[in-house]
Design a protein around this motif. Structure first.
Motif, PDB file in Angstrom:
ATOM      1  N   ARG A  19       0.844  -1.194   0.000  1.00 29.23           N
ATOM      2  CA  ARG A  19       0.000   0.000   0.000  1.00 29.23           C
ATOM      3  C   ARG A  19       0.874   1.236   0.000  1.00 29.23           C
ATOM      4  N   THR A  21       2.069   3.868   1.626  1.00 25.35           N
ATOM      5  CA  THR A  21       2.083   4.336   3.011  1.00 25.35           C
ATOM      6  C   THR A  21       2.264   5.844   3.128  1.00 25.35           C
ATOM      7  N   ARG A  22       3.226   6.412   2.423  1.00 28.63           N
ATOM      8  CA  ARG A  22       3.442   7.867   2.524  1.00 28.63           C
ATOM      9  C   ARG A  22       2.229   8.642   2.036  1.00 28.63           C
ATOM     10  N   ARG A  24      -0.850   7.643   2.111  1.00 33.09           N
ATOM     11  CA  ARG A  24      -1.891   7.502   3.137  1.00 33.09           C
ATOM     12  C   ARG A  24      -1.646   8.453   4.301  1.00 33.09           C
ATOM     13  N   VAL A  25      -0.392   8.561   4.741  1.00 34.30           N
ATOM     14  CA  VAL A  25      -0.068   9.450   5.854  1.00 34.30           C
ATOM     15  C   VAL A  25      -0.436  10.892   5.489  1.00 34.30           C
ATOM     16  N   LYS A  74      -5.058  -1.030  -1.694  1.00 29.62           N
ATOM     17  CA  LYS A  74      -3.985  -1.924  -1.269  1.00 29.62           C
ATOM     18  C   LYS A  74      -4.022  -3.173  -2.122  1.00 29.62           C
ATOM     19  N   GLN A 133       9.939   2.916  -3.680  1.00 31.88           N
ATOM     20  CA  GLN A 133       9.188   1.886  -2.953  1.00 31.88           C
ATOM     21  C   GLN A 133       8.176   1.209  -3.872  1.00 31.88           C
TER      22      GLN A 133
END
Length: 156
Positions: A19, A21-22, A24-25, A74, A133
């Motif tokens: 997923r 991640t960055r 989403r943050v 995801k 990533q």
């Protein structure tokens, strides 16, 4: 791809979730900040009526809900197959259904070429904020697909 002298990269152990991640943050932080700001404004302005205050707070909640939805994508790889969760859809795939994993220059996310001739976007692997990533994740998914029974995987 690795150089011929480099040791092979081990496959991730299953289950594994890919997923952004960055992304989403950032989405969650902006959504919470937006809701907090609109709530503070609604409570701080003395001349607003109750309905106006509620509309400020509901607008902030709506913005947060949209940003949470954008953070939903995801890709989950399990021994049985792959689950692709996009914004509003979820699709279960057997390993044999995936023919190729594609992440080309300029793509917003990975695309899975399927055995039935269609392509499925996998928005859980996207190079937006974290390009390196996303490339590692796409290669790991490609290697998992190769290891679990698909045929041709040369598109990375």
């Amino acid at each position: 791809m690795s150089a011929p002298d480099a040791p092979p990269v081990p496959l991730p152990s299953l289950p594994v979730t890919f997923r952004p991640t960055r992304t989403r943050v950032v989405l969650y932080a902006v959504g919470i900040a937006q809701l907090a700001a609109l709530t503070a404004i609604a409570l701080a302005l003395p001349k607003l009526s109750g309905g106006e205050r509620i509309s400020f707070i509901l607008t902030g909640a709506l913005v947060l809900a949209v940003l949470l939805l954008l953070g939903r994508p995801k890709v989950v790889a399990r021994p049985e197959g792959v689950t692709v969760v996009n914004l509003t859809t979820k699709r279960e795939l057997a390993w044999a259904q995936i023919v190729r994993v594609n992440l080309r220059v300029g793509d917003a996310w990975v695309h899975l070429d399927l055995a039935d001739g269609t392509s499925l976007p996998a928005m859980g692997i996207q190079p937006g904020i974290a390009r390196d990533q996303a490339i590692r994740d796409a290669r790991a998914l490609r290697d998992l697909v190769e290891n679990h029974g698909a045929v041709d995987h040369t598109a990375l």
